[in-house]
Design a protein around this motif. Structure first.
Motif, PDB file in Angstrom:
ATOM      1  N   LYS A 588      42.384  42.997  31.716  1.00  0.00           N
ATOM      2  CA  LYS A 588      42.650  44.266  32.391  1.00  0.00           C
ATOM      3  C   LYS A 588      43.340  45.239  31.428  1.00  0.00           C
ATOM      4  O   LYS A 588      43.038  46.445  31.411  1.00  0.00           O
ATOM      5  CB  LYS A 588      43.524  44.041  33.632  1.00  0.00           C
ATOM      6  CG  LYS A 588      43.753  45.306  34.445  1.00  0.00           C
ATOM      7  CD  LYS A 588      44.396  44.999  35.789  1.00  0.00           C
ATOM      8  CE  LYS A 588      44.659  46.272  36.572  1.00  0.00           C
ATOM      9  NZ  LYS A 588      45.290  45.997  37.881  1.00  0.00           N
ATOM     10  N   ALA A 589      44.256  44.691  30.621  1.00  0.00           N
ATOM     11  CA  ALA A 589      44.964  45.527  29.654  1.00  0.00           C
ATOM     12  C   ALA A 589      43.976  46.176  28.685  1.00  0.00           C
ATOM     13  O   ALA A 589      44.161  47.322  28.252  1.00  0.00           O
ATOM     14  CB  ALA A 589      45.993  44.692  28.896  1.00  0.00           C
ATOM     15  N   GLN A 590      42.924  45.453  28.384  1.00  0.00           N
ATOM     16  CA  GLN A 590      41.920  45.988  27.455  1.00  0.00           C
ATOM     17  C   GLN A 590      41.254  47.237  28.048  1.00  0.00           C
ATOM     18  O   GLN A 590      41.045  48.238  27.353  1.00  0.00           O
ATOM     19  CB  GLN A 590      40.878  44.917  27.148  1.00  0.00           C
ATOM     20  CG  GLN A 590      39.797  45.381  26.168  1.00  0.00           C
ATOM     21  CD  GLN A 590      38.972  44.219  25.636  1.00  0.00           C
ATOM     22  OE1 GLN A 590      39.156  43.074  26.042  1.00  0.00           O
ATOM     23  NE2 GLN A 590      38.067  44.511  24.714  1.00  0.00           N
ATOM     24  N   MET A 591      40.963  47.161  29.349  1.00  0.00           N
ATOM     25  CA  MET A 591      40.332  48.318  30.011  1.00  0.00           C
ATOM     26  C   MET A 591      41.278  49.507  30.016  1.00  0.00           C
ATOM     27  O   MET A 591      40.882  50.647  29.763  1.00  0.00           O
ATOM     28  CB  MET A 591      39.942  47.947  31.446  1.00  0.00           C
ATOM     29  CG  MET A 591      38.778  46.985  31.514  1.00  0.00           C
ATOM     30  SD  MET A 591      38.135  46.819  33.202  1.00  0.00           S
ATOM     31  CE  MET A 591      39.242  45.637  33.876  1.00  0.00           C
ATOM     32  N   ILE A 592      42.558  49.211  30.290  1.00  0.00           N
ATOM     33  CA  ILE A 592      43.539  50.304  30.327  1.00  0.00           C
ATOM     34  C   ILE A 592      43.697  50.906  28.936  1.00  0.00           C
ATOM     35  O   ILE A 592      43.729  52.135  28.758  1.00  0.00           O
ATOM     36  CB  ILE A 592      44.893  49.783  30.863  1.00  0.00           C
ATOM     37  CG1 ILE A 592      44.729  49.286  32.308  1.00  0.00           C
ATOM     38  CG2 ILE A 592      45.973  50.857  30.769  1.00  0.00           C
ATOM     39  CD1 ILE A 592      45.931  48.536  32.855  1.00  0.00           C
TER      40      ILE A 592
END
Lengths: 807, 284
Positions: A588-592
């Motif tokens: 999820k951090a990657q998407m953010i």
């Protein structure tokens, strides 16, 4: 360099204190200052105290129980007996092994120390006075403490409640004191291989009864709130969620109305996995009185009545070619389970993972049969700092190898090397059905032999034997070898459950807006240092410093469901869950990060503590910045917040291994030993915290020393416990503990997310045969084949005496 | 491990102690360091209605080394014995033995008076006092009397001390020559499997005086007169040691327990006594 100089890659890695870092244990600040919070530290307003009347006899009818005098003791509020629990159907309880156990003596007692009545009083002293005042009339029955005698036709009937039951939880029962027979492997093929072999060695190997003896004994505080209908139970539980489920099933209280809390635990080692009568009686007493009730056993109660370990009589046959290539292994175990079958094993494994008894060796065909037997001894059979019965298995095979080496007149190190499973054989299918995940035994073995100068030691030993024969010394030198393979991390739901609960484990993690985090797991530390090491796994996976991650376990209202901590399963199972939850956070951090950097998701990559744009490392977002963005920005297609949960069902067990060598001096006149050197090489796969591993190894080796050299639960012929205090039950102090040298190789588990295998129990598993083999090896030149543990002074003296070494 | 209720007394002087002992008879027990009595109370194996604590009693402390005479107050702890330089100079065997008693925490509390007065055959100090030929001072309602340590022990936990008497001090002459306290135990905190105290005086190449005693090898501490006699006049060589050990073994009567069977204990006794004599001789 100044404050504006960006940290280097290495500095960023070091800042995380992630995997591989010898991070200091965060728990120790409170433990070393006496600020831990244990069950006995729980003090609630109006709290009552419970204490047990226990049986002085190993086998007797309970003729009558007179509680009048006890009720007259000032402060005593109630005395519970089986009659009081029967209407609630709580006078018996199910065990983890599919048997049932008396909560309070129902008509008879079956072991010394068995719970007979439970006194509830306003203070601890009054409770003890009440216990003293209860008058119980017994009528003694014949006692059987020997499992072989228990199976004789005319043996006393112990379990009258099972009359007429020809099968139990694990199949057919062939005798009134027989519990089960469990078989693995191909007996006919094994017998054939052994029958045709050039060399066969046979031996009875007894692994005596002992006890985990954690420094903190077992106990609980039960508090029933009659207003809101909620039961809170603080206890020394190695598996708090399982306790909650069992408590719900037994009491009928809905599971959401039960909260189980394991606070700090002062060691468990398997002793705190099971459910004990003290928990049931405390809960009942709290429900009846509406007040909190505390029960904490004392040391003698702990040693006499709560779960013991081992007590396996292992009859072995091992065959080989003249050159020493093993061709078959046959093992039959007579397993003394005591009065009730209260082992804590996965349901389908009534003898645990005893079928790992082919050890580190490529044995083409093997058979294991285990007969479980009732005797007038305390129930238990837990895994004392080992995976289920793995210490018994390792001791068995490592003794059989030594006996075979004698039979072959071959060096025992050479015999091992000749039969190790080779590196290229992994994943390896064992004859008894396991798939060993990875290993490199020859490398570890060679490293160990070289480290101790094995050939030099053998030369010294030969010189010593000659000097002894010339009368120049009364000391012999023993070289104890062990190469063990463990099977830990139970386990895959497809074949591992306890009371029907699959043996997965779990981790739930929440990243806070400022970039710190809290993670909760289904396990519970009893001294292993989970708050330190799980944070390290997450630090490396997520990229926020371990110091910024709080780890919480043991409160069933907050922690995700898990099967608890035993059998070296925390790292293999919950550690994997932590890594997987961390990876969900990272995804999820990657998407953010991609959104914040205005690039496609695939254009950023993780780099220690940040996501960077591929090919442009100056463009990045740290995890701290990403965490903040997760809570303060509307990101299209992405929910706010940064949390994850993972329930991990391991695809396989893990198979840690190690090579241990013990060099021991033995005084043949006094039986006194001195450990001159102990070298322990452990391969637990990926190493999370080398310092914690070393601590685990030292602790486990010290327990192994105790077990091999003196620790036992011994009974006399009428079932009296002879070793019920720490005067006679050997618990080593710094004075008895030798120096250990630890070493390692690293062979990661191919199926575990971070390649870790678990290490907490390896030193107990490998240590016991290393110490015991050293004793045996010292006397090999004089004809010793097998002598049962524990090797305390008089038993070593007896070896020398029987070999004619005394004038 | 919860004791039954008892009355706690903390008198200030020996007279107060004696008065309490007279008043309560066998319902009263004195407690010094408590390492023997308190566990027995917690196990409810002894019924003490009145516990008389000696910690505040005046006149029971102190170690005096005056010329040849050594006097030790009953309330002197093992820790104090170990750390008293004058005593170590005059009678080094006390330090050697005290260091083999349990662990530092126990030695901070455990007293020499309690150790010798309790009559526990497992205690180390009684055999030491037999070896040194010490005298115990007992104070009771009728005043003070002195009893030789060698006459004090009658059976396990049974001594010549009357219920209303208090053992107040120990005296002995500073020993001469070499010494050794050799103890085999299973672990820290354990009683001896076998232990021996030996003092040997030498003139020229020959032994002129020897005293040999043993711990936990009978229901009382054992002083073997014959073992000492076997050494006097010899060079304490292997033959003399063998003769002394054989004599000592005739004076013991060990019983089987978790430390091992009788045959083993006799063998360990033989080894331990032999080593103690050899070490004492080497220091003489």
């Amino acid at each position: 360099m100044n404050d504006l100089t960006p940290p280097t890659h290495d500095e960023r890695v070091a800042n995380l204190k992630g995997m591989g870092h010898s991070r200091k244990r965060v728990e120790d600040a409170r433990f070393t200052q006496g600020k831990g919070n244990y069950v006995d530290d729980v003090k609630l307003p109006g709290m009552l105290f419970g204490d047990f009347v226990r049986s002085p006899y190993a086998h007797a009818r309970v003729v009558s129980i007179d509680t009048a005098a006890a009720m007259a003791v000032p402060g005593v509020l109630a005395v519970l007996t089986a009659k009081d629990l029967a209407p609630l159907n709580l006078h018996w309880m199910p065990t983890l092994a599919g048997d049932k156990q008396m909560v309070l003596a129902d008509g008879k007692v079956l072991f010394q120390g068995q719970e007979v009545a439970y006194v509830v009083a306003t203070d601890r002293y009054a409770a003890a006075d009440g216990v003293e005042a209860v008058v119980v009339e017994y009528s003694e029955l014949p006692v059987v403490t020997d499992p072989f005698k228990a199976l004789e036709p005319g043996a006393p009937v112990l379990r009258e409640d099972l009359a007429g039951q020809t099968s139990g939880a694990h199949g057919a029962r062939r005798h009134h004191n027989h519990i089960f027979k469990w078989e693995v492997g191909d007996e006919a093929a094994t017998d054939q291989a052994i029958g045709e072999a050039e060399v066969v060695a046979e031996e009875m190997v007894y692994y005596h009864r002992t006890h985990p003896c954690p420094l903190e004994t077992c106990g609980c505080v039960a508090s029933m709130d009659k207003i809101n209908g909620k039961l809170t139970l603080w206890g020394t539980f190695q598996a708090p969620h399982v306790v909650r489920t069992v408590a719900s099933l037994l009491s009928g209280i809905e599971e959401h109305n039960i909260r189980v809390i394991s606070p700090d635990i002062g060691g468990g080692f398997g002793n705190k996995v099971g459910v004990y009568p003290g928990y049931i009686c405390s809960i009942v007493a709290s429900i009846v009185t509406g007040k909190p009730v505390k029960w904490v056993e004392d040391r003698m109660e702990n040693l006499m009545a709560t779960a013991f370990a081992r007590d396996y009589w292992m009859k072995g046959k091992i065959s080989a070619t003249k050159e020493g290539k093993i061709t078959g292994l046959h093992c039959h175990v007579t397993a003394d389970h005591g009065a009730f079958d209260a082992c804590a094993d996965p349901t389908k494994f009534p003898a645990g993972f005893m079928s790992i008894c082919t050890g580190s060796y490529d044995i083409p065909v093997a058979y294991l049969g285990v007969d479980g037997v009732y005797t007038n001894k305390a129930p238990g059979g837990v895994s004392y700092r080992c995976s289920f019965r793995v210490t018994e298995a390792a001791y068995f095979i490592e003794r059989m190898i030594e006996v075979l080496a004698i039979e072959l007149n071959m060096d025992a190190a050479e015999l091992r090397a000749k039969n190790f499973i080779r590196k290229d054989q992994f994943p390896y299918q064992s004859a008894l059905g396991w798939e060993y995940d990875s290993g490199d035994y020859h490398t570890a073995w060679d490293k160990a032999l070289k480290a101790v100068d094995y050939d030099g030691l053998r030369r010294e030993q030969a010189t010593r034997v000659e000097a002894f024969k010339r009368g120049e010394t009364r000391k012999l030198l023993g070289i104890g070898l062990t190469h063990f393979t463990e099977i830990v991390g139970a386990g895959p739901i497809k074949n591992c459950d306890i009371l029907g609960m699959g043996m997965f484990d779990s981790c739930e993690i929440r990243i806070h807006p400022t970039g710190s985090a809290i993670a909760r797991l289904g396990t519970i530390s009893q001294g292993q240092g989970h708050a330190t090491t799980f944070a390290q796994i997450l630090a490396s996976e997520i990229g926020i410093p371990a110091d910024s991650i709080t780890i919480e376990e043991g409160d069933t209202d907050t922690a995700p469901y898990g099967l608890g901590t035993y059998g070296s399963r925390s790292t293999p199972v919950a550690g994997a869950a932590a890594a997987m939850a961390g990876r969900k956070i990272r995804a999820k951090a990657q998407m953010i990060a991609a959104y914040l950097l205005e690039v496609h998701d695939d254009d950023v990559e993780f780099d220690v503590d940040r996501f960077v744009v591929k090919g442009a490392p100056e463009r990045f977002k740290t995890m701290k910045a990403i965490a903040y963005a997760a809570y303060n920005q509307a990101i299209p297609g992405v929910e706010p917040g940064l949390e994850a949960v993972s329930y991990y069902d391991p695809p396989n067990m893990t198979y840690p291994f190690g090579a241990y060598i013990c060099v021991m001096e033995i005084d043949v006149d006094t039986g006194v030993h001195e450990i001159r050197q102990f070298y322990a090489l452990d391969d637990c796969g990926t190493r999370i915290n080398p310092m914690v591993i070393e601590g685990q190894v030292h602790g486990g080796l010290t327990e192994a020393l105790a077990i091999a050299m003196g620790q036992e639960i011994a009974y006399d012929e009428i079932g009296n416990v002879k070793t019920g205090t720490l005067m006679d039950f050997f618990l080593p102090t710094a004075w008895e503990t030798p120096h250990y040298t630890s070493d390692h190789t690293v062979t990661p588990s191919p199926h575990h997310p971070i390649g870790a295998k678990g290490v907490g129990e390896s030193p107990n598993v490998g240590g016991v045969p290393a110490f015991s083999n050293a004793v045996h090896d010292a006397f090999r030149a004089f004809g010793l084949r097998q002598s049962h543990m524990p090797h305390d002074h008089w038993r070593i003296w007896r070896i020398a005496h029987d070999l004619g070494l005394h004038d | 491990m919860i004791p039954a209720a008892f009355e706690y007394h903390r008198p200030k002087d020996v007279g107060g102690v004696i008065a309490l002992l007279q008043q309560h008879g066998d319902e009263a027990r004195v407690v010094a360091g408590g390492h023997s009595l308190i566990p027995m109370m917690k196990l409810r194996m002894t019924d003490v209605q009145h516990l008389v604590d000696l910690q505040d009693v005046a006149g029971l402390g102190g170690i005096q080394v005056a010329g040849e005479q050594i006097t030790i107050g009953a309330m002197v702890t093992q820790h104090m014995l170990i750390n008293n330089a004058d005593l170590t100079e005059a009678a080094p065997i006390l330090k050697e033995a005290a260091l083999q008693i349990a662990d530092p925490q126990v030695r901070y509390m455990g007293t020499i008076g309690g150790n010798v007065a309790n009559g526990d055959p497992g205690n180390d100090m009684p055999a030491l006092m037999l070896c040194l030929g010490a005298t115990y001072t007992l104070t009771g309602p009728n005043g003070t009397r002195k009893v030789a340590a060698r006459d004090f022990y009658e059976a396990a936990y049974v001594t010549v001390r009357e219920d209303s008497e208090l053992l107040t001090q120990l005296t002995f002459a500073a020993p001469k020559g070499g010494y050794a306290y050799e103890k085999q135990k299973r672990k820290i905190g354990d009683y001896a499997t076998a232990a021996a105290a030996v003092q040997i005086a030498r003139e020229g190449g020959l032994c002129v005086a020897a005293s040999v005693s043993m711990t936990n090898l009978s229901d009382v501490p054992v002083w073997s007169k014959a073992a000492g006699a076997a050494l006097v006049g010899t060079d304490c060589g292997p033959a003399a040691i063998r003769a002394a050990v054989d004599a000592a073994l005739k004076d013991i009567n060990p019983t089987e327990d978790n430390r091992g069977p009788v045959e083993f204990k006799r063998h360990v006794a033989k080894t331990v006594i032999g080593r103690a004599i050899a070490r004492a001789w080497s220091r003489s």
